[in-house]
Design a protein around this motif. Structure first.
Motif: not given
Length: 70
Positions: A22-31, A36-41, A46-48
């Motif tokens: 999932l992180s690859v899909c929403v990472h701001p550098d990849k997406c 995207a930044a908010d989704a990654f945050a 959630a992961h934490t």
């Protein structure tokens, strides 16, 4: 490995695998999509939370401080 330990290892591995996918899909550098930044945050938060929950239940992978792994 005890059955409970094997199940715990499988849970921890599944969490890591899905987080990475999932992180690859929403990472701001990849997406390049807006938000995207908010989704990654949100994903990172959630992961934490899941990692803390697994740690509290002693289900983290060996060497990561889980109380049931020795």
């Amino acid at each position: 490995m005890a059955p409970q330990a094997a199940a715990a290892a499988a849970v921890a591995a599944a969490v890591r695998r899905h987080y990475r996918a999932l992180s690859v899909c929403v990472h701001p550098d990849k997406c390049g999509r807006e938000g995207a930044a908010d989704a990654f945050a949100a994903l990172a938060a959630a992961h934490t939370a899941v990692q803390q929950r697994l740690g509290a239940e002693g289900l983290r992978r060996p060497g990561s401080g889980g109380s049931r792994w020795r």
